[in-house]
Design a protein around this motif. Structure first.
Motif, PDB file in Angstrom:
ATOM      1  N   PHE A   1     -28.403  47.201  14.402  1.00 43.53           N
ATOM      2  CA  PHE A   1     -26.793  46.793  14.659  1.00 43.53           C
ATOM      3  C   PHE A   1     -26.999  45.850  15.710  1.00 43.53           C
ATOM      4  O   PHE A   1     -26.144  45.685  16.534  1.00 43.53           O
ATOM      5  CB  PHE A   1     -26.085  48.178  15.087  1.00 43.53           C
ATOM      6  CG  PHE A   1     -25.409  48.779  14.234  1.00 43.53           C
ATOM      7  CD1 PHE A   1     -24.080  48.492  14.051  1.00 43.53           C
ATOM      8  CD2 PHE A   1     -25.939  49.862  13.173  1.00 43.53           C
ATOM      9  CE1 PHE A   1     -23.471  49.070  12.935  1.00 43.53           C
ATOM     10  CE2 PHE A   1     -25.300  50.387  12.424  1.00 43.53           C
ATOM     11  CZ  PHE A   1     -24.007  50.143  12.050  1.00 43.53           C
TER      12      PHE A   1
ATOM     13  N   GLN B   1     -18.220  50.961  18.156  1.00 42.37           N
ATOM     14  CA  GLN B   1     -17.840  49.471  18.581  1.00 42.37           C
ATOM     15  C   GLN B   1     -17.001  49.137  19.626  1.00 42.37           C
ATOM     16  O   GLN B   1     -16.403  49.995  19.687  1.00 42.37           O
ATOM     17  CB  GLN B   1     -17.372  48.866  17.013  1.00 42.37           C
ATOM     18  CG  GLN B   1     -15.936  48.954  17.197  1.00 42.37           C
ATOM     19  CD  GLN B   1     -15.064  48.883  15.802  1.00 42.37           C
ATOM     20  OE1 GLN B   1     -15.434  49.464  14.924  1.00 42.37           O
ATOM     21  NE2 GLN B   1     -14.200  48.146  15.885  1.00 42.37           N
TER      22      GLN B   1
ATOM     23  N   LEU C   1     -18.349  45.028  10.345  1.00 47.26           N
ATOM     24  CA  LEU C   1     -19.502  45.438  10.724  1.00 47.26           C
ATOM     25  C   LEU C   1     -20.010  46.615   9.500  1.00 47.26           C
ATOM     26  O   LEU C   1     -21.231  46.550   9.244  1.00 47.26           O
ATOM     27  CB  LEU C   1     -19.481  46.575  12.142  1.00 47.26           C
ATOM     28  CG  LEU C   1     -18.950  45.720  13.444  1.00 47.26           C
ATOM     29  CD1 LEU C   1     -18.654  46.607  14.531  1.00 47.26           C
ATOM     30  CD2 LEU C   1     -20.367  44.837  13.636  1.00 47.26           C
TER      31      LEU C   1
ATOM     32  N   PRO D   1     -22.245  44.313  18.961  1.00 45.16           N
ATOM     33  CA  PRO D   1     -21.084  45.127  18.514  1.00 45.16           C
ATOM     34  C   PRO D   1     -20.559  46.278  19.245  1.00 45.16           C
ATOM     35  O   PRO D   1     -19.412  46.633  19.324  1.00 45.16           O
ATOM     36  CB  PRO D   1     -21.680  45.363  17.032  1.00 45.16           C
ATOM     37  CG  PRO D   1     -23.069  44.878  16.847  1.00 45.16           C
ATOM     38  CD  PRO D   1     -23.330  44.070  18.092  1.00 45.16           C
TER      39      PRO D   1
ATOM     40  N   PHE E   1     -26.255  42.709  15.285  1.00 42.20           N
ATOM     41  CA  PHE E   1     -25.910  41.294  14.533  1.00 42.20           C
ATOM     42  C   PHE E   1     -25.875  40.239  15.107  1.00 42.20           C
ATOM     43  O   PHE E   1     -26.042  39.026  14.353  1.00 42.20           O
ATOM     44  CB  PHE E   1     -24.706  41.704  13.654  1.00 42.20           C
ATOM     45  CG  PHE E   1     -24.646  43.268  13.041  1.00 42.20           C
ATOM     46  CD1 PHE E   1     -25.742  43.662  12.378  1.00 42.20           C
ATOM     47  CD2 PHE E   1     -23.464  44.129  13.134  1.00 42.20           C
ATOM     48  CE1 PHE E   1     -25.652  44.821  11.653  1.00 42.20           C
ATOM     49  CE2 PHE E   1     -23.363  45.226  12.304  1.00 42.20           C
ATOM     50  CZ  PHE E   1     -24.646  45.628  11.595  1.00 42.20           C
TER      51      PHE E   1
ATOM     52  N   ARG F   1     -13.020  43.881  12.978  1.00 40.30           N
ATOM     53  CA  ARG F   1     -14.562  43.921  13.580  1.00 40.30           C
ATOM     54  C   ARG F   1     -14.858  45.188  12.908  1.00 40.30           C
ATOM     55  O   ARG F   1     -16.157  45.241  12.309  1.00 40.30           O
ATOM     56  CB  ARG F   1     -14.544  44.156  15.199  1.00 40.30           C
ATOM     57  CG  ARG F   1     -15.637  43.969  15.614  1.00 40.30           C
ATOM     58  CD  ARG F   1     -15.531  44.218  17.075  1.00 40.30           C
ATOM     59  NE  ARG F   1     -16.552  43.741  17.873  1.00 40.30           N
ATOM     60  CZ  ARG F   1     -17.141  43.665  18.959  1.00 40.30           C
ATOM     61  NH1 ARG F   1     -16.183  44.278  19.807  1.00 40.30           N
ATOM     62  NH2 ARG F   1     -18.102  43.301  19.464  1.00 40.30           N
TER      63      ARG F   1
ATOM     64  N   VAL G   1     -18.831  54.140  11.166  1.00 38.72           N
ATOM     65  CA  VAL G   1     -18.647  53.117  12.267  1.00 38.72           C
ATOM     66  C   VAL G   1     -17.250  53.434  12.689  1.00 38.72           C
ATOM     67  O   VAL G   1     -16.186  53.395  11.946  1.00 38.72           O
ATOM     68  CB  VAL G   1     -18.841  51.743  11.583  1.00 38.72           C
ATOM     69  CG1 VAL G   1     -18.767  50.753  12.848  1.00 38.72           C
ATOM     70  CG2 VAL G   1     -20.093  51.443  10.823  1.00 38.72           C
TER      71      VAL G   1
ATOM     72  N   LEU H   1     -19.172  38.885  14.128  1.00 44.57           N
ATOM     73  CA  LEU H   1     -20.688  39.351  14.130  1.00 44.57           C
ATOM     74  C   LEU H   1     -21.376  38.299  15.190  1.00 44.57           C
ATOM     75  O   LEU H   1     -22.544  38.650  15.861  1.00 44.57           O
ATOM     76  CB  LEU H   1     -21.175  38.862  12.645  1.00 44.57           C
ATOM     77  CG  LEU H   1     -20.468  39.993  11.634  1.00 44.57           C
ATOM     78  CD1 LEU H   1     -21.135  39.467  10.594  1.00 44.57           C
ATOM     79  CD2 LEU H   1     -20.951  41.078  12.031  1.00 44.57           C
TER      80      LEU H   1
END
Length: 852
Positions: A713, A567, A57, A645, A715, A53, A529, A640
RNA sequence: GCCCCAGUGGCGAAACGGUAGACGCGGCAGACUCAAAAUCUGUUGCCCGCAAGGGCAUGUUGGUUCAAGUCCGACCUGGGGCACCA
């Protein structure tokens, strides 16, 4: 029908990207840079879904920014020092270096199969001498700048890992890694002076506008700025004084006792001549940090018999107690108790029958008396001599001034933040480059002699620090006088390694830690991230490091991460067999009736709630398996889709299937269209069939929407918009004017938009559409503003706020036209029941609300 | 105890204060097939109604507004952080 073969396609494109060195970044001052970084992994051996993940991202951001024309730096490395390697060495007789590098090799392979746009030429591992040599150089520079010091202090000793820990690494009184209750030990250790930057680290949080509010708040709390005053109390019959810290100097007239920590120097001194007191002190110390959490409700104290003189009231003497709730680490390790206006002091005073003097009145009433509960709110000072009638804030100021004038204290600010203890009594870490000499004391290793390398021949048989047990390594001549001396055998906390790796990536093979050319160009990281679990430790340390590096000439900025995204975690249900053992998801089977059984035995399984994937509960899904079965693009797309996220994501096979199907469908739509596309490069026809025109507008709206959502962000919404466009284009079977052109333009745009998410299939589709150049070199599409607005719009028509119909009129039509059209809707007339409109609200292009 | 964040269909979720449920998962019905898989089409918040349409719905409860999932107040539930910090 040719199915899309992800196995072949994914390896093909990964090789092409690598051969063409597409993702290798060079410093280029003529171009705008963008540094995308995900938190680098610990090389445990396998990647897990959290990594998938995280890196997905980051890769979407990196590929998107590249398409937007930025010079993108997107590197990867390994947080490679740490205790698990030593444990493996002990248990499996594998050298930590071999264990680590084998794990790295395996994980690198798994990451490469994800198709990330990473510049692998800049890969680094913190356990590599090339990396830790540079780190040792930083240590020496910090040392010279006065940012490193060695001091004796009470430190947190982890009895399982046999090492000390920083304050931040003790959670609920237990070691963050081992989970063992931490012991207090007085040891001489190395510290970084992070407290020197406390004020700055706090103030600069306000400038980090692209950080989550939550993380800033957590750091704010951790730094813990606290304004108050020191007060020094003279002791009856003694020459020394007791200094306390208080945030409530305004309540000084309400003081009824002093309380010392059991670890306060005065407590230790008194214990020598008073066995009962010594027992109490020992009891407090035994309780330690962990047990204290359990016993926190019970406040205990011991009256030392000493009396302290009140600084403002010559005839008042206060008893001095030792109390288990006073922390040695905070303030001065001693307090004055004002039971009337503090809950803890109130509890303590109630238990031991100490005086409760009210000195703050909420309404200014002089007769106000604290009863069953302390009063901690604002108010007016009473019963306090020269403070009477002042409000709390003013009184604090006056007390500070008076204390200072009398030499009994002063206003001050203290911090919860402690200096960062970096010594670790472990082998697999960066050696601290100093030598201890009996004549010269602590002598830094000259920069020319770096790196101080770890010895290879170590034994992990004995508990404790293998470096210390090594027969020869630590024996060395003093760099200053040449006499026999000893190397420092402590190594650095692994958080030191990760506090500057982002800078090292700028010039990973340079002799110096980071070249100014590369560092000044690439830093700060534009988008970082990672998981929120590093909100304090790693992120705070890195902020300190960047400042220290700038101070020692290694940079020009203070904040390493301009943007931070945290995240959510990846979750899954857990399963327990009839015997109560945890089962992996692949060991169970879901029957048609919804019941769940263990595949091997057919016996029923208890399904637990969904929670963070963890090895101990076996509720994990191996990314390698998913990539084998579905391909990297599917895994990426699933990561995604659906969940935002920042929120936790629930892993589900159904969701993976859905992502897989969408990829297959896109492939079919592009490679086997029901109706043909126009030739590549055909110019846009002058006129468009209405359906084609509508589809073209949808394409441009999708460009605008996806672009904006990627920036923010969002997504999951971007994916939804792409699916909507796929649906729209799939329905465009018109043969009218320009439809074939719109189809080509639409699918080419669609391919560009999904490129950052599912890069392999996107490249393959781009090639199928007849393009020889790689999609990753294509610029990001631009929306035509003229096509983002429609000529006619549909307005909702409400009567008294309730929807009664819709009207379609020209965009920006006159207000009167909208009113007329709305009143003309039959259903609206019915709802109005013949009553005249009292008011008609018209919001252009949005809504008409008729109030009757 | 204190401080954050989140509560929307069967599920994951969308929604500049302006047509709640986009998009997807799952379900149902159908097409294709000897059959299945794959694929495609339709349908799918709840209730009433043959239909047109109507009523109810964004944790609970008040309020602001022509209009509230969205803003404000109180509360409930879940998650996270901090916690004897003087």
């Amino acid at each position: 029908m040719a199915r899309y073969n992800f196995r072949e396609t994914e390896t093909t494109w990964q090789k092409r990207w690598e051969d063409a060195r597409v993702f290798e970044a060079q410093v280029d001052p003529a171009r705008p840079k963008y540094y995308v970084l995900e938190m680098f992994p610990y090389p445990s051996g396998r990647i897990h879904m959290g990594h998938v993940r995280n890196y997905t991202l980051g890769d979407v951001v990196a590929r998107h920014r590249r398409a937007l024309g930025f010079n993108v730096l997107h590197p990867m490395g390994w947080d490679a020092f740490g205790l698990p390697a030593e444990n493996a060495a002990r248990d499996q007789k594998i050298h930590p270096a071999k264990w680590t590098y084998d794990n790295i090799a395996n994980m690198r392979g798994e990451l490469k199969r994800m198709g990330l746009s990473i510049d692998w030429s800049k890969e680094l591992a913190t356990c590599h001498p090339g990396y830790y040599a540079a780190q040792q150089k930083l240590f020496l520079d910090f040392f010279e700048a006065g940012l490193v010091h060695r001091k004796e202090a009470f430190v947190n000793w982890d009895p399982v890992d046999q090492t000390v820990l920083a304050n931040e690494q003790v959670i609920d009184g237990k070691g963050w890694r081992s989970g063992a209750p931490v012991e207090k030990k007085k040891l001489s250790q190395w510290f970084f002076k992070i407290t020197e930057y406390a004020e700055d680290l706090l103030a600069a949080l306000g400038t980090l506008d692209r950080w989550p509010e939550k993380v800033r708040l957590m750091q704010d709390n951790w730094i813990g700025k606290s304004s108050g005053a020191y007060v020094r109390f003279a002791l009856a019959g003694r020459a020394d004084r007791v200094e306390v810290f208080t945030t409530r100097p305004d309540t000084l007239f309400g003081a009824s006792f002093l309380a010392l920590s059991a670890d306060h120097p005065l407590s230790a001194e008194l214990a020598k001549s008073n066995p009962a007191l010594a027992d109490f002190v020992a009891e407090c110390q035994r309780a330690g940090t962990s047990a204290a959490v359990i016993e926190q409700l019970e406040k205990k104290g011991f009256d030392t018999g000493l009396k302290a003189k009140h600084p403002f009231l010559a005839d008042v003497e206060l008893p001095v107690w030792i109390a288990n709730f006073v922390l040695v680490d905070y303030g001065t390790g001693a307090i004055f108790g004002c039971p009337a206006h503090d809950q803890r002091d109130f509890d303590f005073a109630t238990k031991y029958g100490l005086a409760i003097r009210t000195v703050v009145s909420p309404d200014g009433d002089k007769a106000f008396k604290v009863g069953a509960e302390p009063y901690v709110g604002p108010g007016t000072i009473v019963n306090s001599g020269f403070l009477d009638g002042l409000d709390v804030e003013e009184a604090k100021k006056r007390v500070g001034e008076k204390l200072k004038a009398d030499g009994n204290g002063e206003s001050t600010t203290i911090w919860r933040l402690r200096d960062w203890l970096i010594s670790r009594q472990r082998y697999w870490g960066c050696p601290i480059p100093v030598v201890h000499c009996d004549s010269c004391g602590v002598v830094p290793v000259p920069a020319s002699e770096l790196p101080v390398k770890l010895p290879d021949d170590v034994s992990f048989e004995k508990p404790g620090n293998p470096l210390d047990h090594h027969p020869t390594w630590k024996h060395v001549g003093c760099p200053k006088c040449g006499k026999p001396a000893r190397r420092e055998t402590d190594t650095c906390d692994t958080f030191v390694d990760s506090s500057w790796y982002f800078a090292r990536f700028c010039s990973p093979r340079a002799a110096e830690p980071v070249t100014r050319t590369a560092g000044d160009y690439w830093l700060p990281v534009d988008q970082y991230v990672g998981g929120v679990e590093h909100a304090i430790l790693h992120l705070l340390y890195s902020r300190f490091f960047m400042r220290a590096m700038t101070r020692t000439g290694h940079g020009k900025i203070d904040e390493p991460f301009a943007g931070l995204f945290t995240q959510g975690m990846v979750c899954h249900e857990s399963y327990k067999s009839a015997e109560g053992k945890w089962l992996y998801p692949e060991e169970i089977e879901r029957k048609a009736d919804g019941s769940v059984v263990e595949t091997a035995t057919g016996r029923p399984v208890t399904v637990g709630r969904r929670e963070v994937m963890s090895k101990s509960k076996k509720n994990v899904v191996a990314p390698a398996r998913i990539i084998d079965e579905y391909g990297a693009d599917t895994a990426r797309l699933f990561m995604l889709s659906d969940s935002p996220p920042e929120r936790d994501l629930e892993w589900s096979e159904a969701g993976v299937d859905g992502a897989y199907r969408f990829i297959q469908r896109l492939w079919r739509d592009v490679t086997e269209p029901d109706v043909p596309f126009a030739a590549k490069g055909a110019s846009r026809p002058a006129t468009l069939d209405p359906k084609a025109d509508a589809a073209l507008r949808a394409v441009h709206k999708t460009i605008a929407g996806v672009s904006e959502n990627l920036e923010n962000f969002r997504f999951n919404v971007a994916v939804a918009q792409i699916r909507t466009l796929a649906n729209t284009l799939g329905e465009l079977d018109a043969k009218g004017a320009g439809a074939d052109w719109v189809r080509r333009f639409g699918y080419e745009t669609l391919v560009k938009l999904v490129g950052p998410m599912v890069p392999h299939v996107a490249e393959a589709m781009w090639a199928e559409l007849g393009h020889a150049a790689m999609l990753c070199h294509e610029p990001w599409p631009k929306a035509d503003p003229a096509l983002l607005v429609d000529e006619s719009v549909t307005l909702a028509v409400q009567v008294n706020g309730k929807l009664r119909g819709t009207i379609t009129i020209a965009r920006d039509a006159a207000e009167q036209a909208a009113k007329d059209a709305a009143l003309g809707v039959p259903n609206v007339q019915t709802a109005m029941a013949g009553k005249p409109p009292r008011k008609i609200v018209v919001v252009p292009n949005k809504i008409v609300n008729i109030v009757v």
